[in-house]
Design an enzyme around this catalytic site. Structure first.
Site, mmCIF file in Angstrom:
data_model
loop_
_atom_site.group_PDB
_atom_site.id
_atom_site.type_symbol
_atom_site.label_atom_id
_atom_site.label_comp_id
_atom_site.label_asym_id
_atom_site.label_seq_id
_atom_site.Cartn_x
_atom_site.Cartn_y
_atom_site.Cartn_z
ATOM 1 N N GLU A 1 0.831 -1.209 0.000
ATOM 2 C CA GLU A 1 0.000 0.000 0.000
ATOM 3 C C GLU A 1 0.861 1.252 0.000
ATOM 4 O O GLU A 1 2.087 1.190 0.174
ATOM 5 C CB GLU A 1 -0.953 -0.048 1.204
ATOM 6 C CG GLU A 1 -1.899 -1.240 1.109
ATOM 7 C CD GLU A 1 -2.967 -1.275 2.175
ATOM 8 O OE1 GLU A 1 -2.903 -0.492 3.148
ATOM 9 O OE2 GLU A 1 -3.891 -2.099 2.034
ATOM 10 N N CYS B 1 -2.082 -4.728 -5.399
ATOM 11 C CA CYS B 1 -2.548 -5.982 -4.812
ATOM 12 C C CYS B 1 -1.433 -7.046 -4.871
ATOM 13 O O CYS B 1 -0.573 -7.013 -5.752
ATOM 14 C CB CYS B 1 -3.723 -6.535 -5.597
ATOM 15 S SG CYS B 1 -5.218 -5.549 -5.502
ATOM 16 N N GLU C 1 -1.587 -10.148 -5.832
ATOM 17 C CA GLU C 1 -1.573 -10.955 -7.064
ATOM 18 C C GLU C 1 -0.758 -10.262 -8.149
ATOM 19 O O GLU C 1 0.011 -10.884 -8.885
ATOM 20 C CB GLU C 1 -3.002 -11.158 -7.605
ATOM 21 C CG GLU C 1 -3.948 -11.889 -6.689
ATOM 22 C CD GLU C 1 -4.734 -10.963 -5.782
ATOM 23 O OE1 GLU C 1 -4.138 -10.041 -5.192
ATOM 24 O OE2 GLU C 1 -5.950 -11.173 -5.651
ATOM 25 N N CYS D 1 -9.752 -9.126 -6.947
ATOM 26 C CA CYS D 1 -10.395 -7.934 -7.514
ATOM 27 C C CYS D 1 -10.362 -7.992 -9.041
ATOM 28 O O CYS D 1 -9.599 -8.770 -9.643
ATOM 29 C CB CYS D 1 -9.726 -6.666 -6.992
ATOM 30 S SG CYS D 1 -8.198 -6.244 -7.836
ATOM 31 N N CYS E 1 -6.960 -7.421 -10.837
ATOM 32 C CA CYS E 1 -6.068 -8.592 -10.737
ATOM 33 C C CYS E 1 -6.521 -9.700 -11.680
ATOM 34 O O CYS E 1 -5.695 -10.387 -12.281
ATOM 35 C CB CYS E 1 -6.001 -9.103 -9.306
ATOM 36 S SG CYS E 1 -5.005 -8.016 -8.258
HETATM 37 N N1 THU Z 1 -6.059 -6.578 -2.238
HETATM 38 C C1 THU Z 1 -5.256 -7.532 -2.789
HETATM 39 O O1 THU Z 1 -4.049 -7.598 -2.498
HETATM 40 N N2 THU Z 1 -5.813 -8.417 -3.659
HETATM 41 C C2 THU Z 1 -7.125 -8.400 -4.056
HETATM 42 O O2 THU Z 1 -7.515 -9.202 -4.889
HETATM 43 C C3 THU Z 1 -8.046 -7.474 -3.438
HETATM 44 C C4 THU Z 1 -7.465 -6.454 -2.538
HETATM 45 C C5 THU Z 1 -5.458 -5.613 -1.333
HETATM 46 C C6 THU Z 1 -5.415 -4.195 -1.841
HETATM 47 C C7 THU Z 1 -5.373 -3.406 -0.565
HETATM 48 O O3 THU Z 1 -4.020 -3.318 -0.131
HETATM 49 C C8 THU Z 1 -6.145 -4.261 0.433
HETATM 50 O O4 THU Z 1 -6.206 -5.556 -0.133
HETATM 51 C C9 THU Z 1 -7.539 -3.765 0.711
HETATM 52 O O5 THU Z 1 -8.255 -3.590 -0.434
#
Ligand code: THU
Length: 154
Positions: A61, A70, A72, A109, A112
């Site tokens: 982040e 993310c 992935e 998401c 991804c």
């Molecule tokens: N996040 C992921 O790493 N992968 C996903 O498929 C969905 C969300 C992360 C992004 C962010 O750092 C946190 O989860 C909250 O959304």
């Protein structure tokens, strides 16, 4: 038109093959190292290459929120940047935080999924995707395409 998606579900990842068990454990290790000070939602991804190497990623982040990435995509872009001579065999995703219950899997998401699909198209070979809950139950998809039918760019 009819779209059929085949996926396997399991109650306990310890029933899986040795290779899959290791991937689940690696994804869980990876999530512990996530940098998620804003959402406090930790995601880990492990990626098995055809040559047996395992790559790890986690969500990264940033105070400028959209700049983060993310788990992935962190691991898939690493594979694309540094290991493109080797196909991806399996990707495993684990998550932990208030957004998700102990027995719930993280459903990746949309962004991804688009990247997961392009990695598959790029290598011209399907790869498996394991989604694992904190409790140990989960699902296995047999192609990234199954997570994004009727995708942009097809
Ligand atoms: N996040 C992921 O790493 N992968 C996903 O498929 C969905 C969300 C992360 C992004 C962010 O750092 C946190 O989860 C909250 O959304």
């Amino acid at each position: 038109m009819k779209i059929t998606i085949e996926l396997d579900s399991f109650d306990d990842y310890r029933q899986l093959s040795k290779e899959d068990i290791q991937l689940v454990e690696k994804a869980r290790e990876a999530l512990k190292k996530a940098y998620a000070p804003y959402s406090k939602f930790k995601v880990g991804a492990s990626l098995l290459l055809e040559n047996g190497e395992i790559l790890l990623g986690n969500n990264q982040e940033n105070v400028a929120y959209p700049s983060g990435l993310c788990a992935e995509r962190v691991v898939l872009f690493n594979a694309g940047a540094n290991y493109s001579d080797h196909s991806i065999k399996t990707l495993c995703i684990a998550a932990e935080g208030d957004l998700i219950q102990e027995d719930q899997i993280l459903s990746p998401c949309g962004a991804c999924r688009q990247v997961m699909l392009e990695s598959e198209v790029r290598q011209q070979k399907k790869y498996r995707i394991i989604l694992i809950s904190s409790k140990g139950n989960g699902v296995i998809f047999h192609s990234a395409k199954d997570l994004l039918p009727i995708a942009f760019g097809e």
